[in-house]
Write an enzyme that holds these catalytic residues in place. Structure first.
Site, short mmCIF file in Angstrom:
data_model
loop_
_atom_site.label_atom_id
_atom_site.label_comp_id
_atom_site.label_asym_id
_atom_site.label_seq_id
_atom_site.Cartn_x
_atom_site.Cartn_y
_atom_site.Cartn_z
N ASP A 492 0.53 -1.41 -0.03
CA ASP A 492 -0.11 0.13 0.08
C ASP A 492 0.86 1.19 -0.11
O ASP A 492 1.63 1.12 0.39
CB ASP A 492 -0.51 0.08 1.14
CG ASP A 492 -1.35 1.21 1.12
OD1 ASP A 492 -3.22 1.03 0.30
OD2 ASP A 492 -1.90 1.90 1.69
N LEU A 493 0.22 2.43 -1.01
CA LEU A 493 1.72 3.26 -1.15
C LEU A 493 1.23 4.58 0.23
O LEU A 493 -0.14 4.45 0.23
CB LEU A 493 1.14 3.93 -2.58
CG LEU A 493 2.17 3.34 -3.66
CD1 LEU A 493 1.55 3.24 -4.92
CD2 LEU A 493 3.20 2.74 -3.43
N ASP A 535 -4.18 2.05 -4.96
CA ASP A 535 -2.62 2.23 -4.64
C ASP A 535 -2.32 0.88 -4.15
O ASP A 535 -1.58 1.30 -3.55
CB ASP A 535 -2.45 3.49 -4.14
CG ASP A 535 -2.97 3.40 -3.01
OD1 ASP A 535 -2.45 4.49 -1.73
OD2 ASP A 535 -4.19 2.61 -2.57
#
Length: 878
Positions: A492-493, A535
């Site tokens: 997860d960004l 994302d």
């Protein structure tokens, strides 16, 4: 002087003599009294001993009171004797025994309350023995203690019967003869007998109760033994029948010569019932004549070909069903004009049979002939059991004939096909080149469509669909080969939403493209990088050599993403939170690995981002640490987290949709979609409530559906027919369904085998309401044929594992053939589960089983067919 002395001396002697005489008289009186007392004690002791003997030998109260009466009559004047019990709480009197020379006929008309106002009631109230003559009786009446009841006696003797200090009854004797009066000694003797009567009475009652209990228990055991013997006999007969059906099925598959097949079938029939007289009759192609390829009779030569007439054989052909005809029914049919006797050979009248049994041979529901048995003996007649057996045999003979005809027809078709293939070969050569070009163009189009369907349009990475497919394949491979280590990274960004909102979507898209390039640079060629959406990215690492390889990749990803991004002249910084989940043999599904990596990723974000966390079991426990599994299931039920999923059922011959089977899925807000929760629901006792919820959703679906033919099957546990409360709820729910024939309730084979007669009766009640019943997972364990003979179930669903073994297991195919014959005879339909490929589907169709479920079946149904069933949404099971 002498005379005076002599007188005095004589007077003195006389005085002494009188004293001695008085002493002697006193001794005699005492001895007489003692003798009377000893005699009275002897009589009393003898009476008590006889009373004890009566209590030890008599076990029926109907014999006890007459024996007491007889014993008392031997000791006292007791022609008139009675015993009355008294309940002090209700003041109720109940006569137990009554013998009276004057009032014997009136006692039946005297109410029990009449005893309370007479001498009996007086003794019961006072608790004292009473010796009463006419004068005393009159005084008691004048004083108001008693009232005149019945005939007046000259003397009456009554004693209270006591248990401890409580009076429980009165025993009395009376005399209508003034010369026969009772004395105090009679009262003492009668009192002694009465004092021990209650103990003797209790002993007799106890023995009577014990013998009655033993008698009842013996009867119960006899009934149980008879029931067990009957069940053993039925099971033995069922086993013999099943073995015979197996043998006939083997003959059907192996025999090439029809004559030898007929003879072999006759041998099997002879083991099941008397079959000295047996024949098989077949219709010719024009259906105007009968031929007899097999004919065996004790009193007649082989039958010759003859035209259709009005014989027993033609009667079965017209009815298209098996018939049992005895002498009486044959006479009725003759009088009704249905048959005429002597059709075997009109030129030679034959001996008439006393019992005739015939069953039609059916191919595609059309009669092609008849198999028949007959008996000429008055001492033997066929019954329903033989009729059912003959039904089975007729189906197998019809299958054998159909196979032979099919083989000949197939040979002709093969020859015709070879000719047509030879003629069309030249045409195919001309069109072959053109087809190749079309195939190449189509392959390119398919490759393009496949790529677009399985890859993310923005980054070019694999999308969720392709990733889940690859994950399942790799998961299955790791299950077979545990040495191939596998790990999943969920990424997860950080700050993506801020970048996307502040700099614009075009910068956000450029950022995701650059991230995808950096991720691909950190993994090997055979590893898979995919974008799940937004994302969120995942990396599937396979064939890991060391336990720390996945951690090394995670560190490289974090380092790559931490480096600044230069996007359209602007510098952007981000980070990555990574959850790592290693493959474990305890994982039941591929989705579980993805779920664990997701949970580890959230743990990494909660610890400060820009790091990785390896999943462990404590993380899942932390998600449910505040709730036990039972509480979770209860909460899920209250929040309606359970929803129905509909799996289609195919009619294979018509390639059409027959209906749906309802499955349950659990949409948990944290754990996601769950299917394997039956164990926990059962342990929590919530499975019936969940099934009721699914049944409610199914009934609502039927109410809003415009189609009135499709079938909707709901699986239920056997508790719904074993527990009265659940069964009442089930009946109320069924009552709300308008088209009850569209609703099918399914129960598993294992649970039905464990049911009681009460549950069987409940299933019969459900069938009478109009709903359909199905037996699920048949042949998963024992394949009990007895359940099918009850004609209780409309559908029998074969176990998926059983169906998958059919192509390579000849015995199971023979069992399938037997079940198909039973289905035709007992009017139920076979449904095959686990149909995952075309070969299995074709095999089932060839054996006559046309209803089926499975992954391959779902693929055969077009989107248009599924859409034609409004309000029912099919969702593929995971």
């Amino acid at each position: 002087m002498v005379d005076k002395k002599s007188q005095e001396s004589g007077l003195k002697e006389a005085t002494q003599l009188n004293k001695r005489l008085q002493l002697a008289e006193n001794k005699i009186r005492r001895l007489t009294l003692l003798t009377k007392r000893y005699k009275q004690a002897y009589i009393t002791q003898g009476a008590l001993l006889k009373l004890s003997e009566l209590a030890s030998t008599i076990s029926d109260m109907r014999d006890f009171y007459p024996a007491i009466h007889k014993m008392v009559s031997e000791l006292l004047h007791a022609e008139n004797f009675y015993v009355v019990f008294y309940d002090s709480d209700s003041e109720h009197y109940s006569p137990q025994y009554f013998s009276d020379e004057k009032d014997q006929q009136l006692i039946a008309q005297v109410p029990s309350g009449a005893f309370s106002s007479g001498l009996t009631g007086y003794v019961a109230r006072t608790g004292q023995a009473l010796l009463c003559d006419r004068e005393q009786f009159s005084q008691l009446v004048l004083q108001g203690h008693i009232q005149q009841q019945g005939s007046a006696s000259d003397h009456w003797l009554g004693i209270p019967l006591c248990r401890g200090t409580q009076v429980i009854g009165v025993m009395a004797i009376q005399s209508y003869n003034a010369k026969q009066l009772y004395t105090d000694s009679d009262l003492a003797l009668f009192s002694s007998i009465g004092g021990h009567t209650i103990s003797a009475l209790d002993r007799v009652k106890s023995r009577e109760l014990l013998e009655d209990t033993v008698r009842q228990r013996t009867q119960q055991l006899q009934k149980i033994n008879q029931s067990l013997q009957k069940e053993i006999k039925e099971r033995t007969n069922a086993e013999q029948l099943q073995a015979a059906l197996y043998r006939i099925s083997e003959l059907t598959a192996s025999s090439r010569d029809m004559n030898s097949f007929y003879k072999a079938v006759h041998v099997v029939l002879s083991e099941l019932m008397p079959a000295e007289n047996c024949y098989i009759a077949l219709l010719d192609q024009d259906r105007t004549k009968l031929t007899f390829p097999f004919y065996l009779d004790q009193y007649s030569p082989p039958a010759r070909e003859r035209p259709i007439s009005r014989g027993f054989t033609e009667y079965v052909i017209r009815c298209a069903d098996a018939r049992l005809i005895n002498s009486a029914s044959a006479q009725q049919l003759v009088e009704a004009g249905e048959i005429r006797r002597g059709m075997a050979d009109p030129m030679r009248p034959a001996l008439h049979s006393t019992s005739w049994l015939g069953a039609p041979l059916l191919i595609d529901q059309q009669v092609i002939g008849v198999i028949a048995l007959q008996s000429y003996e008055q001492s033997y007649s066929y019954g329903e059991v033989e009729l059912n057996i003959l039904r089975f045999v007729s189906q197998h003979i019809a299958v054998a004939i159909q196979r032979k005809l099919g083989t000949e027809q197939q040979k002709r078709h093969q020859e015709e096909l070879e000719r047509k293939v030879f003629e069309s070969t030249r045409e195919l050569r001309q069109t072959n080149l053109f087809l190749r070009l079309q195939v190449e163009e189509r392959k390119k189009a398919e490759q393009k469509l496949f790529y677009e369907a399985n890859h993310d349009a923005l980054t070019g990475l694999a999308n969720r669909q392709m990733f889940l497919q690859q994950l399942k394949q790799q998961f299955a491979l790791s299950k077979r080969q545990p040495q191939l280590s596998m790990a999943l990274l969920f990424i997860d960004l950080d700050r993506f939403k801020l970048i996307n909102d502040s700099l614009g979507h075009h910068v956000g898209d450029a950022f995701l493209i650059e991230v995808s390039k950096r991720l691909q640079s950190t993994v090997r060629e055979h590893d898979l990088v995919a974008r799940l959406g937004g994302d969120e990215f995942v990396v599937l690492l396979t064939s890991l050599l060391h336990d720390t390889d996945a951690e090394d990749v995670a560190e490289r990803i974090i380092d790559k993403v931490r480096q600044p991004f230069l996007l359209q002249g602007q510098q952007v910084h981000s980070g990555a939170s990574i959850g790592i989940a290693y493959f474990d043999s305890d994982h039941s599904k591929a989705e579980a690995l993805l779920r664990d990596a997701d949970a580890a990723m959230y743990q990494a974000k909660s610890m400060g981002r820009n790091r990785f966390v390896i999943f462990n079991e404590t993380m899942r426990e932390q998600m449910l640490q505040a709730l036990t599994m039972e509480q979770v299931m209860q909460q899920a039920l209250e929040q309606q987290q359970f929803t129905a999923v509909y799996e289609p059922v195919l009619c294979g011959q018509a390639r059409s949709l027959m209906g749906y089977e309802v499955h349950t899925q659990w949409q948990h807000p944290q754990l996601g979609t769950q299917y394997d929760f039956n164990k926990y629901a059962t342990e929590a006792g919530l499975m019936p409530q969940i099934e009721q919820l699914m049944l409610h959703q199914a009934c609502r679906q039927l109410a809003i559906s415009s189609d009135d033919t499709g079938l909707l099957t709901v699986r239920l546990s056997i508790q719904h027919v074993q527990q009265a409360e659940l069964f009442e709820v089930l009946k109320r729910q069924i009552a709300t369904v308008q088209h009850k024939h569209r609703l099918c309730l399914a129960f598993t084979e294992r649970e039905v085998l464990q049911t009681t007669s009460t549950a069987q009766a409940s299933l019969q009640q459900l069938k009478q309401t109009g709903v359909r019943l199905a037996l699920h997972n048949f042949a998963a364990d024992a394949a009990p044929v007895g359940l099918l003979l009850q004609q209780l179930f409309d559908f029998v669903k074969l176990d998926a594992a059983f169906c998958r073994q059919l192509p390579r297991n000849e015995q199971k195919r023979q069992l399938l053939q037997m079940l198909q014959s039973l289905a035709l005879s007992y009017k139920f339909r076979l449904l095959a589960d686990g149909v995952d490929n075309a070969d299995l589907l074709n095999l089932l169709l060839a054996e006559g089983c046309c209803f089926m479920q499975g992954k391959y079946v779902a693929g055969l149904l077009s989107a248009q067919e599924l859409a034609n069933t409004p309000s029912v949404v099919f969702q593929q099971l995971a």
